[in-house]
Scaffold this active site. Structure first.
Site, PDB file in Angstrom:
ATOM      1  N   HIS A 390      -6.638   5.636  -5.597  1.00 24.84           N
ATOM      2  CA  HIS A 390      -5.604   4.679  -5.198  1.00 24.84           C
ATOM      3  C   HIS A 390      -4.250   4.991  -5.835  1.00 24.84           C
ATOM      4  O   HIS A 390      -3.242   4.375  -5.473  1.00 24.84           O
ATOM      5  CB  HIS A 390      -6.042   3.262  -5.571  1.00 24.84           C
ATOM      6  CG  HIS A 390      -5.680   2.237  -4.539  1.00 24.84           C
ATOM      7  ND1 HIS A 390      -4.530   2.301  -3.794  1.00 24.84           N
ATOM      8  CD2 HIS A 390      -6.326   1.123  -4.122  1.00 24.84           C
ATOM      9  CE1 HIS A 390      -4.471   1.266  -2.974  1.00 24.84           C
ATOM     10  NE2 HIS A 390      -5.551   0.540  -3.150  1.00 24.84           N
ATOM     11  N   ARG A 391      -4.197   5.941  -6.772  1.00 24.84           N
ATOM     12  CA  ARG A 391      -2.904   6.362  -7.314  1.00 24.84           C
ATOM     13  C   ARG A 391      -2.143   7.205  -6.296  1.00 24.84           C
ATOM     14  O   ARG A 391      -0.914   7.212  -6.261  1.00 24.84           O
ATOM     15  CB  ARG A 391      -3.101   7.201  -8.589  1.00 24.84           C
ATOM     16  CG  ARG A 391      -3.789   6.488  -9.733  1.00 24.84           C
ATOM     17  CD  ARG A 391      -4.099   7.460 -10.855  1.00 24.84           C
ATOM     18  NE  ARG A 391      -4.955   8.561 -10.388  1.00 24.84           N
ATOM     19  CZ  ARG A 391      -5.279   9.614 -11.138  1.00 24.84           C
ATOM     20  NH1 ARG A 391      -4.834   9.715 -12.377  1.00 24.84           N
ATOM     21  NH2 ARG A 391      -6.063  10.563 -10.651  1.00 24.84           N
TER      22      ARG A 391
END
Length: 420
Positions: A390-391
């Protein structure tokens, strides 16, 4: 005269490895280049051979012991040699030993460095983490087995400058190591936690601690894919190929990655850059007796479905026989984890193969009711789960990727529009 063969640096500047299996025992008479031990490094199991001939006098320790570079691995009695001739020959063999190890590391595509060994007991992944966090690992007290420094020790030291092995409360020290209430040793079986299983554990912990995982789940309607594959099986068999569903999925995933490059990337935190990879090496999580390994189909975008199927079969056989080399498992850009026909449920949460950005889990094909053109019909449905970093990406990129993949798998004839 006795010759002490010291554990060499087997590549990547590793300082230690775990003894997995001795291939010789005391009093055995061996020849030069005979394999003597298998050791587990951070990459894979490596077989080490003796540089000299003679009788085995002593071994470094029991299977499961961690040995450091420079430690005496095995002592060999070179019988039938006088002390005068032993010294120059030993020096010559020592040079041969270095050349042999250099050749071995070149085979793995790894540069050998001659850094002095460090006596801190820690896995290579833990040492790397310490360097990334700016922690002097020699100052960290290990709370793992036999005083090994584990990732939790490094992270706690980085954040607080102290150890996690004790908590001081009201001037009393409380151990945080787990205790097990075992009423009878007759009711348990103890299995050594070492070798590949321990390396898998370290890799999983590194992935979960480093990457903020997010997972989306759904189903593919693979009714047409089942029919398509069945129609091609006779053709594949003529070419000596066992055609499973996996080659079609690999090819479909590759096409979807080309259209959605963030899924085929990694994050370089030091340079603060997202690395979009323009090559497509698809790892396939494969179960073996020792644990999970991930052989890689290199350049999947340039290979036909039949070529992928043949390579998959070869890699699967090597995995089952324990013959995979590091080169077979390096360079992956995206991983697929398949439970195949064995089941394992409709959904599960796969853990990303660090440092990749995503992993796709696919599950057993089952007959299920579905709505098609306003009517309820029975279709062939395959569960899926996609975990992503999700980064690097958000739901939009993941949704577009899954839309592309769904379109291809539900219309598999489109895969034949390309020669490769």
């Amino acid at each position: 005269m006795s010759y002490q063969f010291k554990f060499p640096d087997v590549g990547e500047g590793l300082h230690e490895a775990e003894i997995v299996r001795w291939l010789v025992k005391k009093e055995d008479v061996i020849k030069a280049d005979d394999p003597v031990v298998e050791v587990q490094t951070d990459k894979s199991v490596v077989e080490i051979s003796s540089p000299v001939a003679g009788k085995v006098v002593s071994l470094a320790g029991e299977e499961g012991k961690v040995i450091h570079v420079g430690d005496v691995l095995i002592t060999i009695d070179e019988t039938g040699k006088s002390s005068k001739e032993d010294s120059p020959q030993k020096e010559s063999k020592s040079k041969q030993e270095v050349k042999a190890i250099e050749s071995k590391t070149m085979e793995y595509g790894i540069e050998n460095n001659n850094k002095p060994p460090r006596r801190v007991r820690a896995a290579p992944t833990v040492r790397k983490l310490a360097r990334q966090l700016g922690v002097n690992i020699e100052e960290v007290v290990g709370t793992g087995p036999s005083g090994r420094v584990i990732e939790e020790d490094v992270r706690n030291f980085s954040q607080t400058g102290r150890q996690a092995e004790t908590i001081t409360e009201n001037h009393s020290t409380v151990s945080v190591h787990p205790s097990f209430d075992i009423h009878s040793t007759e009711l348990i079986e103890e299995i050594p936690f070492r070798g590949l299983r321990r390396k898998i554990s370290e890799k999983m912990v590194q992935s979960v601690y480093t990457i903020p995982h997010a997972t989306g789940m759904g189903e593919f309607d693979v009714t047409k894919l089942v029919e398509f594959r069945n129609s091609l099986k006779p053709f594949a068999e003529k070419h000596g190929c066992k055609l499973t569903y996996l080659p079609f999925i690999i090819k479909a995933v590759t096409k979807a990655l080309i259209e959605n490059p963030y899924l085929n990337s990694s994050l370089d935190t030091e340079k603060e850059k997202i690395i979009l990879k323009k090559y497509y090496n698809i790892g396939i999580a494969t179960a073996t007796k020792g644990g999970l390994v991930v052989p890689v189909i290199k350049n999947a975008d340039k290979k036909s479905i039949i070529e992928i199927a043949l390579e998959l079969d070869q890699l699967s056989n090597k995995a089952r026989e324990g013959k995979l080399l590091p080169k077979h498992m390096q360079g992956g850009t995206f991983t697929i984890s398949s439970t195949g026909s064995m089941g394992g449920g409709t959904y599960a949460t796969p853990i990303i193969n660090y440092p990749e950005a995503a992993i796709l889990g696919i599950y057993k094909i089952e007959d299920k009711p579905a709505v098609v053109d306003g009517e309820i019909v029975i279709r062939k449905m395959m569960g899926n789960a996609l975990s992503f970093d999700h980064r690097i990406m958000d739901g939009l990129e993941v949704g577009l990727f899954m839309n592309s993949l769904t379109e291809i798998l539900e219309n598999p004839e489109s895969l034949l529009l390309e020669v490769r």
